[in-house]
Design an enzyme around this catalytic site. Structure first.
Site, PDB file in Angstrom:
ATOM      1  N   TYR A 186       0.865  -1.334   0.291  1.00 45.10           N
ATOM      2  CA  TYR A 186       0.036  -0.014  -0.077  1.00 45.10           C
ATOM      3  C   TYR A 186       0.824   1.210   0.034  1.00 45.10           C
ATOM      4  O   TYR A 186       2.056   1.074   0.606  1.00 45.10           O
ATOM      5  CB  TYR A 186      -0.748  -0.026   1.339  1.00 45.10           C
ATOM      6  N   TYR A 245      -3.013   5.245   9.083  1.00 43.21           N
ATOM      7  CA  TYR A 245      -2.505   3.873   9.015  1.00 43.21           C
ATOM      8  C   TYR A 245      -1.292   3.745   9.734  1.00 43.21           C
ATOM      9  O   TYR A 245      -0.048   3.411   9.517  1.00 43.21           O
ATOM     10  CB  TYR A 245      -1.940   3.873   7.453  1.00 43.21           C
ATOM     11  N   LYS A 265       4.553  -2.078   5.548  1.00 40.60           N
ATOM     12  CA  LYS A 265       4.519  -1.959   3.908  1.00 40.60           C
ATOM     13  C   LYS A 265       5.955  -1.662   3.337  1.00 40.60           C
ATOM     14  O   LYS A 265       6.307  -2.088   2.315  1.00 40.60           O
ATOM     15  CB  LYS A 265       3.363  -0.869   3.359  1.00 40.60           C
TER      16      LYS A 265
HETATM   17  P1  NAD Z   1      -8.778  -9.176   4.189  1.00 40.52           P
HETATM   18  O1  NAD Z   1      -9.308  -8.901   5.452  1.00 40.52           O
HETATM   19  O2  NAD Z   1      -9.635  -9.593   3.130  1.00 40.52           O
HETATM   20  O3  NAD Z   1      -7.274  -9.549   4.057  1.00 40.52           O
HETATM   21  C1  NAD Z   1      -6.643  -9.658   5.326  1.00 40.52           C
HETATM   22  C2  NAD Z   1      -6.596 -11.218   5.711  1.00 40.52           C
HETATM   23  O4  NAD Z   1      -5.310 -11.437   6.666  1.00 40.52           O
HETATM   24  C3  NAD Z   1      -7.719 -11.841   6.183  1.00 40.52           C
HETATM   25  O5  NAD Z   1      -8.143 -12.849   5.909  1.00 40.52           O
HETATM   26  C4  NAD Z   1      -7.143 -12.176   7.752  1.00 40.52           C
HETATM   27  O6  NAD Z   1      -7.887 -13.217   8.555  1.00 40.52           O
HETATM   28  C5  NAD Z   1      -5.899 -12.453   7.541  1.00 40.52           C
HETATM   29  N1  NAD Z   1      -4.786 -12.346   8.652  1.00 40.52           N
HETATM   30  C6  NAD Z   1      -4.521 -11.585   9.433  1.00 40.52           C
HETATM   31  N2  NAD Z   1      -3.633 -11.915  10.548  1.00 40.52           N
HETATM   32  C7  NAD Z   1      -3.154 -13.035   9.823  1.00 40.52           C
HETATM   33  C8  NAD Z   1      -2.210 -14.038  10.328  1.00 40.52           C
HETATM   34  N3  NAD Z   1      -1.522 -14.037  11.262  1.00 40.52           N
HETATM   35  N4  NAD Z   1      -2.013 -15.212   9.535  1.00 40.52           N
HETATM   36  C9  NAD Z   1      -2.668 -15.492   8.608  1.00 40.52           C
HETATM   37  N5  NAD Z   1      -3.692 -14.731   8.084  1.00 40.52           N
HETATM   38  C10 NAD Z   1      -4.062 -13.255   8.710  1.00 40.52           C
HETATM   39  O7  NAD Z   1      -8.104  -7.454   3.754  1.00 40.52           O
HETATM   40  P2  NAD Z   1      -7.491  -6.882   2.446  1.00 40.52           P
HETATM   41  O8  NAD Z   1      -7.603  -5.215   2.691  1.00 40.52           O
HETATM   42  O9  NAD Z   1      -8.021  -7.455   1.395  1.00 40.52           O
HETATM   43  O10 NAD Z   1      -5.991  -7.335   2.754  1.00 40.52           O
HETATM   44  C11 NAD Z   1      -5.167  -8.093   1.865  1.00 40.52           C
HETATM   45  C12 NAD Z   1      -3.951  -7.432   1.664  1.00 40.52           C
HETATM   46  O11 NAD Z   1      -4.016  -6.362   0.850  1.00 40.52           O
HETATM   47  C13 NAD Z   1      -3.152  -7.000   2.816  1.00 40.52           C
HETATM   48  O12 NAD Z   1      -1.680  -7.012   2.849  1.00 40.52           O
HETATM   49  C14 NAD Z   1      -3.427  -5.625   3.007  1.00 40.52           C
HETATM   50  O13 NAD Z   1      -2.360  -4.790   3.777  1.00 40.52           O
HETATM   51  C15 NAD Z   1      -3.291  -5.397   1.627  1.00 40.52           C
HETATM   52  N6  NAD Z   1      -3.654  -4.081   1.175  1.00 40.52           N
HETATM   53  C16 NAD Z   1      -5.130  -3.659   1.432  1.00 40.52           C
HETATM   54  C17 NAD Z   1      -5.756  -2.337   0.998  1.00 40.52           C
HETATM   55  C18 NAD Z   1      -7.136  -2.042   1.320  1.00 40.52           C
HETATM   56  O14 NAD Z   1      -7.431  -0.660   0.979  1.00 40.52           O
HETATM   57  N7  NAD Z   1      -7.871  -2.978   1.756  1.00 40.52           N
HETATM   58  C19 NAD Z   1      -4.911  -1.517   0.030  1.00 40.52           C
HETATM   59  C20 NAD Z   1      -3.687  -1.816  -0.199  1.00 40.52           C
HETATM   60  C21 NAD Z   1      -3.060  -3.089   0.059  1.00 40.52           C
END
Ligand code: NAD
Length: 310
Positions: free
Chosen positions: A180, A190, A198
């Site tokens: 991100y 954040y 990140k």
């Molecule tokens: P999401 O909730 O769909 O996914 C996050 C997942 O991480 C969840 O399923 C959660 O159960 C799992 N998780 C948390 N701790 C864990 C652990 N210790 N072991 C295994 N799994 C674990 O949310 P998302 O936003 O789609 O996140 C997915 C990725 O995308 C992350 O790396 C997030 O930082 C990144 N991201 C998200 C955004 C956003 O705005 N949503 C933007 C850029 C990047």
């Protein structure tokens, strides 16, 4: 005609527990391209995910373009904080959510895949998970424990997974993680060390591309994705406003969709991207290119005012 065909390849998407996040869309896009998809699900979210599946709550989201349904080849419990089961403290192992799921460590997942599919079970590894217990705290109010927990779950977990699973991946394999913009620009809110995690993830992407490239022939890339109202992002708060603000200020003034991230992941993990490794690709409608936080409309208004003054 060029197309992406991942038939015969197996992917593991770590970090899927519902149909709202990037992991689910990535799993779906990989399946659209013909890959078989296993997922790793955090034990505290596993029961809810299984219930959503069993009760048909995400059947609509699982429909693929050609009429097939997204089926997960396996759903493995995974807590990416732990390299081996011995690393998990007893108070975690004995909780209701963990005690009956078997070995939920990275090693446990890898061993299960080998037992079920053979010595080289994997072509594509997607790291779509993050966690920071103090995410709502500004960095200046984050504890050492909270900061290190964020890095452990959100950054080192990628290194740990490649360390254990790299040797299990077939030639031409690819790894992808989700970053991100907060890793390189200031995004207030954040917190808890998430921005640092990140930044680490992006740096590790470059080093791991070199090391895992030389050692296992793998490619390692990351996508810096725009904001999405996933379950994890909703926990941070104000995500709906963030999506709107970013969309209003992007070159393509629309919110990024999870499927857009899924499609780029599928490309990056396909032979079409065999020349790309160690890179962070933005999938954010171009927001990262902007140097001013005003909407186009506001800018134009300012320019008009300026003209009338002259
Ligand atoms: P999401 O909730 O769909 O996914 C996050 C997942 O991480 C969840 O399923 C959660 O159960 C799992 N998780 C948390 N701790 C864990 C652990 N210790 N072991 C295994 N799994 C674990 O949310 P998302 O936003 O789609 O996140 C997915 C990725 O995308 C992350 O790396 C997030 O930082 C990144 N991201 C998200 C955004 C956003 O705005 N949503 C933007 C850029 C990047």
């Amino acid at each position: 005609m060029l197309n992406i065909d991942l038939t015969g390849r197996r992917a593991l998407v770590a970090g899927v527990a519902d149909d709202a996040g990037y992991g689910f869309a990535i799993a779906k896009a990989l399946a659209e391209a013909g890959a078989s998809v296993c997922v790793g699900t955090w034990p505290p979210a596993l029961n809810i995910f299984m219930m959503l599946l069993e009760r048909g709550k995400i059947d609509k989201a699982r429909e693929l373009a050609d009429g097939r349904t997204l089926e997960f080849e396996r759903i493995y419990p995974l807590d990416a904080l732990y390299d081996t089961l011995e690393d998990a403290p007893d108070d975690i192992k004995n909780t209701r959510q963990y005690k009956d799921v078997g070995d939920f460590s990275i090693d446990g997942l890898a061993s299960r895949m080998v037992a079920e599919f053979g010595e080289k079970p994997l072509d594509i590894l997607v790291h779509s998970l993050a966690n920071a217990p103090e995410v709502k705290n500004p960095l200046l109010e984050t504890s050492r424990k909270g900061y290190l927990a964020a890095l452990s779950a959100s950054s080192f977990s990628l290194t740990a997974m490649i360390k254990r699973m790299g040797p299990l991946m077939r030639p031409g394999g690819a790894v992808l993680s989700l970053s991100y913009l907060a890793g390189e620009r200031v995004i207030p809110g954040y917190g808890g060390g998430m921005s640092s995690s990140k930044a680490a993830l992006e740096s590790d992407t470059r080093v791991l591309a070199f090391e895992a490239g030389r050692r296992y022939g793998l490619r390692v890339n990351a996508i810096s994705a725009g904001p999405l109202a996933s379950r994890a992002a909703r926990a941070i708060g104000a995500i709906a406003d963030m999506v709107t603000i970013v969309a209003e200020n992007s070159p393509i003034p629309e919110p990024v969709t999870a499927m857009e991230v899924g499609l780029v992941t599928t490309f990056l993990c396909s032979p079409l991207a065999s020349g790309i490794t160690g890179t962070v690709i933005y999938v954010d409608k171009g927001y990262h290119t902007m140097g001013i936080g005003a909407s186009f409309a506001t800018l134009q208004e300012l320019q008009e005012k300026d003209k009338t003054k002259r």
